[in-house]
Design a protein around this motif. Structure first.
Motif, PDB file in Angstrom:
ATOM      1  N   ARG A  77     -75.425 -36.776  29.236  1.00 45.51           N
ATOM      2  CA  ARG A  77     -75.739 -37.269  30.947  1.00 45.51           C
ATOM      3  C   ARG A  77     -75.663 -38.565  30.932  1.00 45.51           C
ATOM      4  N   ASN A  78     -75.606 -39.615  30.188  1.00 46.04           N
ATOM      5  CA  ASN A  78     -75.195 -40.934  30.196  1.00 46.04           C
ATOM      6  C   ASN A  78     -73.703 -41.205  30.389  1.00 46.04           C
ATOM      7  N   CYS A  79     -73.088 -40.264  29.748  1.00 47.95           N
ATOM      8  CA  CYS A  79     -71.498 -40.536  29.900  1.00 47.95           C
ATOM      9  C   CYS A  79     -71.171 -40.120  31.233  1.00 47.95           C
ATOM     10  N   TYR A  80     -71.862 -38.993  31.604  1.00 46.79           N
ATOM     11  CA  TYR A  80     -71.297 -38.474  33.014  1.00 46.79           C
ATOM     12  C   TYR A  80     -71.731 -39.368  34.198  1.00 46.79           C
ATOM     13  N   GLU A  81     -72.806 -40.070  33.911  1.00 44.62           N
ATOM     14  CA  GLU A  81     -73.389 -40.984  35.145  1.00 44.62           C
ATOM     15  C   GLU A  81     -72.536 -42.159  35.213  1.00 44.62           C
ATOM     16  N   TYR A  83     -69.364 -41.907  34.551  1.00 43.65           N
ATOM     17  CA  TYR A  83     -68.006 -41.468  35.366  1.00 43.65           C
ATOM     18  C   TYR A  83     -68.438 -41.369  36.865  1.00 43.65           C
ATOM     19  N   ALA A  84     -69.619 -40.778  37.148  1.00 39.69           N
ATOM     20  CA  ALA A  84     -70.079 -40.621  38.469  1.00 39.69           C
ATOM     21  C   ALA A  84     -70.052 -41.663  39.386  1.00 39.69           C
ATOM     22  N   LEU A  85     -70.673 -42.773  38.990  1.00 36.64           N
ATOM     23  CA  LEU A  85     -70.481 -44.169  39.533  1.00 36.64           C
ATOM     24  C   LEU A  85     -68.881 -44.385  39.891  1.00 36.64           C
ATOM     25  N   TYR A  86     -68.155 -44.289  38.792  1.00 37.70           N
ATOM     26  CA  TYR A  86     -66.915 -44.748  39.195  1.00 37.70           C
ATOM     27  C   TYR A  86     -66.175 -43.849  40.256  1.00 37.70           C
ATOM     28  N   ALA A  87     -66.542 -42.510  40.049  1.00 38.03           N
ATOM     29  CA  ALA A  87     -66.067 -41.534  41.182  1.00 38.03           C
ATOM     30  C   ALA A  87     -66.549 -42.062  42.569  1.00 38.03           C
ATOM     31  N   PHE A  88     -67.868 -42.350  42.636  1.00 38.82           N
ATOM     32  CA  PHE A  88     -68.491 -42.710  43.969  1.00 38.82           C
ATOM     33  C   PHE A  88     -67.527 -43.914  44.685  1.00 38.82           C
ATOM     34  N   GLY A  89     -67.398 -44.899  43.735  1.00 40.37           N
ATOM     35  CA  GLY A  89     -66.302 -45.951  44.058  1.00 40.37           C
ATOM     36  C   GLY A  89     -65.148 -45.623  44.605  1.00 40.37           C
ATOM     37  N   SER A  90     -64.533 -44.620  43.726  1.00 41.82           N
ATOM     38  CA  SER A  90     -63.129 -44.020  44.165  1.00 41.82           C
ATOM     39  C   SER A  90     -63.135 -43.308  45.487  1.00 41.82           C
ATOM     40  N   TYR A  91     -64.176 -42.617  45.611  1.00 45.10           N
ATOM     41  CA  TYR A  91     -64.211 -41.899  47.052  1.00 45.10           C
ATOM     42  C   TYR A  91     -64.345 -42.921  48.233  1.00 45.10           C
ATOM     43  N   LEU A 155     -66.736 -51.428  37.855  1.00 43.49           N
ATOM     44  CA  LEU A 155     -67.089 -50.104  37.992  1.00 43.49           C
ATOM     45  C   LEU A 155     -66.544 -49.379  36.723  1.00 43.49           C
ATOM     46  N   VAL A 156     -65.481 -49.742  36.241  1.00 42.09           N
ATOM     47  CA  VAL A 156     -64.791 -49.330  35.055  1.00 42.09           C
ATOM     48  C   VAL A 156     -65.302 -49.737  33.617  1.00 42.09           C
ATOM     49  N   GLN A 157     -65.916 -50.888  33.672  1.00 47.15           N
ATOM     50  CA  GLN A 157     -66.181 -51.586  32.457  1.00 47.15           C
ATOM     51  C   GLN A 157     -67.833 -50.891  32.243  1.00 47.15           C
ATOM     52  N   TYR A 158     -68.591 -50.436  33.189  1.00 48.51           N
ATOM     53  CA  TYR A 158     -69.726 -49.637  33.068  1.00 48.51           C
ATOM     54  C   TYR A 158     -69.482 -48.416  32.550  1.00 48.51           C
ATOM     55  N   MET A 159     -68.387 -47.830  33.094  1.00 49.78           N
ATOM     56  CA  MET A 159     -68.083 -46.556  32.409  1.00 49.78           C
ATOM     57  C   MET A 159     -67.518 -46.382  30.905  1.00 49.78           C
ATOM     58  N   ILE A 160     -66.561 -47.607  30.443  1.00 53.91           N
ATOM     59  CA  ILE A 160     -66.476 -47.709  29.221  1.00 53.91           C
ATOM     60  C   ILE A 160     -67.688 -47.936  28.201  1.00 53.91           C
ATOM     61  N   LEU A 161     -68.395 -49.031  28.645  1.00 58.66           N
ATOM     62  CA  LEU A 161     -69.754 -49.635  27.831  1.00 58.66           C
ATOM     63  C   LEU A 161     -70.612 -48.470  27.747  1.00 58.66           C
ATOM     64  N   LYS A 162     -70.941 -47.689  28.870  1.00 58.00           N
ATOM     65  CA  LYS A 162     -71.828 -46.415  28.768  1.00 58.00           C
ATOM     66  C   LYS A 162     -71.394 -45.264  27.823  1.00 58.00           C
ATOM     67  N   LYS A 231     -77.257 -43.922  44.597  1.00 60.52           N
ATOM     68  CA  LYS A 231     -77.953 -44.953  43.843  1.00 60.52           C
ATOM     69  C   LYS A 231     -79.109 -44.690  43.538  1.00 60.52           C
ATOM     70  N   ALA A 232     -79.808 -43.793  44.338  1.00 60.64           N
ATOM     71  CA  ALA A 232     -81.211 -43.475  43.877  1.00 60.64           C
ATOM     72  C   ALA A 232     -81.126 -42.728  42.623  1.00 60.64           C
ATOM     73  N   ILE A 233     -80.307 -41.713  42.383  1.00 62.17           N
ATOM     74  CA  ILE A 233     -80.034 -41.070  41.060  1.00 62.17           C
ATOM     75  C   ILE A 233     -79.736 -41.891  40.111  1.00 62.17           C
ATOM     76  N   VAL A 234     -78.759 -43.040  40.049  1.00 58.59           N
ATOM     77  CA  VAL A 234     -78.558 -43.680  38.876  1.00 58.59           C
ATOM     78  C   VAL A 234     -79.493 -44.599  38.519  1.00 58.59           C
ATOM     79  N   PHE A 235     -80.046 -45.238  39.557  1.00 60.63           N
ATOM     80  CA  PHE A 235     -80.830 -46.328  39.406  1.00 60.63           C
ATOM     81  C   PHE A 235     -82.360 -45.971  39.095  1.00 60.63           C
ATOM     82  N   ALA A 236     -82.603 -44.841  39.651  1.00 61.64           N
ATOM     83  CA  ALA A 236     -84.189 -44.343  39.713  1.00 61.64           C
ATOM     84  C   ALA A 236     -84.339 -43.723  38.078  1.00 61.64           C
ATOM     85  N   THR A 237     -83.392 -42.868  37.669  1.00 57.26           N
ATOM     86  CA  THR A 237     -83.274 -42.286  36.414  1.00 57.26           C
ATOM     87  C   THR A 237     -83.155 -43.208  35.196  1.00 57.26           C
ATOM     88  N   TRP A 238     -82.577 -44.128  35.219  1.00 54.58           N
ATOM     89  CA  TRP A 238     -82.349 -45.340  34.197  1.00 54.58           C
ATOM     90  C   TRP A 238     -83.594 -46.131  34.275  1.00 54.58           C
TER      91      TRP A 238
END
Length: 424
Positions: A77-81, A83-91, A155-162, A231-238
């Protein structure tokens, strides 16, 4: 009776209902995008963002029904989160026309900001404004193209670190030193939590700054609703997970690990159902069912003619004809297989390229620092070698001279040595 066992069964049933609803709604919306896959640059990232809901829901219900799998589900779940943050920025970047168009836009904004006179109506030549990292917080528009590099790196550093921290947590758990949810300094959980907290906050702040700079150009896609729903999904769940862990540590909730992970999974299942409903509204596929006239598709023209009798002051004026012509463009349906293939191949290639670029950007300052250290050592070594050669020449001169002149030569040796030290 154990409260956990008492509530576990009903909670699993309720969570399963919400997880099923979230998954069905999201998968229907994803299929609509795949069937109307007429803008791959944008839609491949939309699909990646939409997949976040069913992945979260399915993993949470599996973890809730079988607590032994909670850590593995949390890692995925954390890994895909990330990637999803990166995908939203790319969108958002794709909606602006791609990276090259974004770079042009940011550079134009930077030029306008730097050339703007301090007093309106006063003609003055623009002063040179040195760009610094401080501008990212105070005046991001002034950075120009550098702003894009900072945001992309964030964005990418979070994807790598996560991803790295997720697998590190798995390794620590195998050796029994992870301590999920326990804020004890001999466990790895608090350290990983601190690192991921700063990394996530930085990534989200980069997204906020990018939105602040480009929100006017993104108005056609209504970015605020999309930004809040994601943002609500990423921020709230964490923070929800961190908050539950703190409540357990303070004794407000039972310290049993099953209670902590179970409550988190239960809440996520309910939240994903709400997120799925929000996604249906903000990420609708209807806008991708229509194409411009210049694009491919089946074009049909329909003309309607209507006769209207106009009368004025009781006098008939003959019938008037009103003609209305409508042009409709029916976008051709696309193959779901081809759409998925494009998402996996094209999206995967871009992710790999961005990860390589980010790693190179992170390594570059380290390489420069190592080079400077090597140069400093080299200068020190060369200076000491020159000093030793000067001392050796003077000592040989002392041996060849008369005994009575040794004191004079010794003073010369000291003066030469001193001059060598000052030069080095």
């Amino acid at each position: 009776m154990n409260p956990y066992k008492e509530f576990h069964g009903p909670a699993t049933i309720v969570a399963g209902f919400f997880a099923l609803m979230a998954s069905v709604l999201s998968l229907i919306l994803i299929c609509q995008h795949l069937r109307s896959y007429n803008n791959p640059a944008e839609q491949k990232w939309i699909v990646a963002v939409l997949l976040m809901v069913p992945i979260y829901a399915i993993e949470s219900i599996i973890s809730l029904s079988n607590p032994k799998t909670s850590l593995a589900c949390d890692i995925l779940r954390n890994c895909y989160e990330a990637y999803a943050l990166y995908a939203f920025g790319s969108y958002l970047i794709a909606c602006l026309g791609g990276e090259e168009r974004v770079l042009e836009l940011l550079e134009d904004k930077s030029t306008n900001v730097l050339n703007k006179p301090l007093l309106e109506g006063r003609d003055t030549e623009p002063e040179s404004h040195p760009k610094s990292f401080r501008d990212f917080f105070l005046d991001p528009c002034a950075l120009g193209e550098q702003l894009f590099s900072i945001i992309k790196f964030g964005l990418v550093q979070y994807m790598i670190l996560k991803t790295v921290c997720a697998f590190l947590a798995f390794v620590l758990e195998i050796f029994g030193v992870y301590g999920d949810g326990q804020f004890k300094w001999h466990y790895g959980y608090p350290y990983i939590t601190i690192v991921l907290n700063f990394s996530q906050m930085w990534a989200l702040y980069c997204l906020v700054q990018f939105y602040n700079v480009t929100h006017e150009r993104l108005k056609p896609i209504k970015p605020l609703a999309k930004f809040i729903s994601f943002k609500a999904i990423v921020f709230a769940t964490w923070w929800q997970g961190v908050g539950i862990a703190l409540l357990c540590a303070l004794g407000v909730l039972p310290k049993e690990g099953k209670v902590q992970t179970g409550l988190q999974d239960f809440l996520i299942c309910i939240e994903m159902a709400i997120a799925a409903i929000a996604h249906v509204c903000v990420f609708s596929a209807k806008s991708y069912n229509f194409l411009p006239v210049s694009e491919y598709g089946k074009i049909s023209t329909r003309t309607e003619k209507t006769l209207i009798n106009l009368e004025k002051e009781g006098k008939g004026k003959g019938p008037t004809m009103i003609e209305k012509t409508e042009t409709e463009i029916k976008a051709p349906g696309t193959s779901i297989t081809e759409s998925v293939q494009d998402i996996v191949v094209e999206g995967g290639q871009q992710v790999v390229e961005d990860v390589k670029l980010t790693i190179n950007q992170a390594i570059e300052p380290v390489e420069k620092g190592v080079t400077k250290i090597q140069e400093s050592f080299h200068q020190i070594t060369v200076g000491s070698d020159d000093k030793q050669e000067s001392d050796l020449e003077i000592e040989e001169h002392v041996e060849d001279d008369e005994p009575g002149s040794k004191s004079t030569v010794a003073s010369q040796k000291l003066s030469v040595t001193k001059s060598v030290d000052e030069t080095s």
